[in-house]
Write a protein that holds these residues in place. Structure first.
Motif, PDB file in Angstrom:
ATOM      1  N   LYS A 100       0.836  -1.200   0.000  1.00 24.15           N
ATOM      2  CA  LYS A 100       0.000   0.000   0.000  1.00 24.15           C
ATOM      3  C   LYS A 100       0.873   1.253   0.000  1.00 24.15           C
ATOM      4  O   LYS A 100       0.562   2.231  -0.698  1.00 24.15           O
ATOM      5  N   LYS A 101       1.953   1.211   0.784  1.00 24.03           N
ATOM      6  CA  LYS A 101       2.854   2.371   0.828  1.00 24.03           C
ATOM      7  C   LYS A 101       3.524   2.578  -0.531  1.00 24.03           C
ATOM      8  O   LYS A 101       3.649   3.715  -1.007  1.00 24.03           O
ATOM      9  N   GLU A 102       3.939   1.475  -1.161  1.00 22.65           N
ATOM     10  CA  GLU A 102       4.552   1.588  -2.479  1.00 22.65           C
ATOM     11  C   GLU A 102       3.559   2.132  -3.501  1.00 22.65           C
ATOM     12  O   GLU A 102       3.924   2.939  -4.363  1.00 22.65           O
ATOM     13  N   LYS A 140      -6.125  10.266  -5.432  1.00 21.16           N
ATOM     14  CA  LYS A 140      -5.469   9.273  -6.287  1.00 21.16           C
ATOM     15  C   LYS A 140      -4.651   8.288  -5.461  1.00 21.16           C
ATOM     16  O   LYS A 140      -4.592   7.091  -5.773  1.00 21.16           O
ATOM     17  N   LYS A 141      -4.049   8.764  -4.384  1.00 16.92           N
ATOM     18  CA  LYS A 141      -3.308   7.865  -3.507  1.00 16.92           C
ATOM     19  C   LYS A 141      -4.255   6.880  -2.821  1.00 16.92           C
ATOM     20  O   LYS A 141      -3.959   5.681  -2.715  1.00 16.92           O
ATOM     21  N   LEU A 142      -5.402   7.388  -2.343  1.00 19.32           N
ATOM     22  CA  LEU A 142      -6.380   6.509  -1.699  1.00 19.32           C
ATOM     23  C   LEU A 142      -6.914   5.478  -2.692  1.00 19.32           C
ATOM     24  O   LEU A 142      -7.114   4.305  -2.331  1.00 19.32           O
ATOM     25  N   ALA A 143      -7.154   5.905  -3.924  1.00 18.32           N
ATOM     26  CA  ALA A 143      -7.634   4.962  -4.938  1.00 18.32           C
ATOM     27  C   ALA A 143      -6.583   3.897  -5.232  1.00 18.32           C
ATOM     28  O   ALA A 143      -6.911   2.711  -5.398  1.00 18.32           O
ATOM     29  N   ALA A 144      -5.311   4.302  -5.268  1.00 18.46           N
ATOM     30  CA  ALA A 144      -4.233   3.327  -5.508  1.00 18.46           C
ATOM     31  C   ALA A 144      -4.121   2.349  -4.348  1.00 18.46           C
ATOM     32  O   ALA A 144      -3.888   1.147  -4.547  1.00 18.46           O
ATOM     33  N   ILE A 145      -4.302   2.843  -3.118  1.00 19.06           N
ATOM     34  CA  ILE A 145      -4.235   1.969  -1.947  1.00 19.06           C
ATOM     35  C   ILE A 145      -5.386   0.972  -1.955  1.00 19.06           C
ATOM     36  O   ILE A 145      -5.215  -0.211  -1.622  1.00 19.06           O
ATOM     37  N   GLU A 146      -6.573   1.423  -2.348  1.00 21.92           N
ATOM     38  CA  GLU A 146      -7.739   0.529  -2.366  1.00 21.92           C
ATOM     39  C   GLU A 146      -7.593  -0.577  -3.407  1.00 21.92           C
ATOM     40  O   GLU A 146      -8.181  -1.650  -3.259  1.00 21.92           O
TER      41      GLU A 146
END
Length: 427
Positions: free
Chosen positions: A90-92, A278-284
């Motif tokens: 998720k961090k990556e 966009k970061k939250l979407a990538a994490i999800e």
């Protein structure tokens, strides 16, 4: 001595009164049918408790670094989420998202329109003032109007010094001045980007995303060296002004440079909200990382230290056990009702084929129940000893140790205490 006798008599008298008072309730315990059902219910509950798998109402608490108090083996296959690996992914994923900068492609046009409107109005005002002072041959003798200066400042959106306003007035806010000033400024906007904050190391390494506010199209830019920082354009702007206003005096070029610098605004700004979304979407989109624990796999052995991976397995194991808590309770109920059904069937089969006096019927039933429980306990203890012997002496197979378990003990004792017919039932 008399005191003891008196206390004894009073106690006996009190006990007789209690028996007399609760005579109807106590009569239930002397009822033969009630005794039978009590015996069979207690027997079946005990058998279900002994035979049912381990029931856990609360999961035990484990911490990393603890020492395991007993062996824990997986009785089923289950999945374990590796939370550390999942969090790293998720961090990556969040770090891979480029910062989003909103690009105003109409910034240069806005400045051109602003200059045209401001200079046009200022030129009209200057013309009216000049007509009122026809006798003066030079504008230098006309005092600067603070009202007109404020009007120009409001229209341009920047503050002006007396010197800057004076130079613009000397140029009569002409179309040529407006055009040359816009040429000096538009150079930094033509297919170029200007930001108001310096880029960090991560942005320089990864790049940024430019989103056009007009078209909503996005473009990733890796090389940020061509992007101007508004705090670092002085040298380039001064060269541009000197080139465009080469025929003017040094003072005029210095004033034009100052005005141009004030008019230039960043055309890209960091959009923190869009970047975070966009970061939250990538994490999800990151899927949890799982690994499988096989059935009968040893999770931890007695005396071992609980490490990170072991803790993950234990948490997942007892969490899934909690999900099957009601299933374990159903197994308990199934064993209870099965034992109850068999007990009732065998009891009626026994009373029909081998009648016994009613005075001993309940006693025999109680003895059979106790012997059945003892028999099962002996078998479970025997199986435990067989496994322990095999662990201590691997050359001795577990199956060989089973022959030492007294499976016929209950039937033998029943034959001695009751008769052989009843011993057949318990066997």
């Amino acid at each position: 001595m008399n005191i003891l006798i008196s206390l004894k008599n009073k106690s006996a008298e009190l006990f007789d009164r209690l028996l007399e008072k609760h005579k109807n309730a106590l009569a239930l315990f002397t009822n033969s049918s009630f005794q039978k059902w009590t015996i069979v219910t207690v027997l079946c509950l005990t058998l279900a408790f002994i035979l049912a798998p381990e029931l856990r109402l609360f999961a035990p608490k484990f911490e990393q670094g603890m020492i395991a108090e007993r062996d824990i083996k997986a009785d089923r296959e289950f999945r374990v989420e590796d939370q550390k690996v999942t969090e790293e992914k998720k961090k990556e994923a969040a770090d891979s998202v480029l910062p989003v900068f909103d690009y105003d492609s109409k910034a240069s046009t806005s400045i051109r329109i602003k200059l045209a409107n401001s200079f046009s109005q200022a030129a009209k005002e200057l013309k009216s003032v000049h007509s009122e002072n026809q006798d003066d041959n030079s504008l230098s003798t006309i005092p600067v109007s603070q009202r007109r200066k404020r009007n120009l400042e409001n229209n341009l959106g920047i503050p002006l010094t007396i010197e800057e306003f004076y130079v613009l007035r000397e140029k009569k806010f002409s179309q040529a001045l407006q055009s040359n000033l816009h040429r000096s400024i538009s150079y930094f906007y033509d297919n170029k980007y200007i930001t108001n904050t310096p880029f960090g190391k991560d942005e320089k390494d990864k790049g940024i995303t430019i989103r056009d506010l007009s078209t909503q199209n996005e473009q990733d830019i890796k090389d940020l060296s061509a992007i101007y920082n508004i705090q670092e354009i002085d040298a380039a702007l001064l060269r541009r002004v000197n080139a465009v206003f080469s025929s003017d005096s040094y003072t005029t070029r210095r004033v034009i440079f100052s005005i141009a610098k004030k008019l230039i605004k960043p055309n890209i700004t960091l959009n923190k909200e869009t970047t975070e979304n966009k970061k939250l979407a990538a994490i999800e989109e990151v899927k949890p990382t799982f690994f499988i624990v096989q059935k009968n796999e040893m999770i931890v052995r007695e005396g071992e230290k609980i490490v990170y991976n072991t803790l993950l397995k234990l948490d997942a194991y007892y969490k899934s056990s909690g999900e099957y808590k009601f299933s374990g309770f159903n197994v308990f109920l199934g064993i209870f009702f099965t034992a109850l059904f068999l007990s009732v069937i065998l009891y009626f089969w026994r009373t029909r084929n081998w009648a016994k006096p009613s005075t001993r019927s309940n006693l025999d039933f109680l003895v059979m129940g106790i012997l059945a429980i003892i028999q099962i306990l002996f078998i479970k203890v025997g199986i435990f000893l067989a496994l322990a012997t095999n662990r201590a002496f691997p050359l001795i197979p577990v199956e060989a140790c089973y022959f030492a378990i007294p499976f016929a003990l209950g039937a033998i004792i029943t034959a001695v205490l009751i008769n052989r017919n009843v011993a057949l039932i318990i066997s």
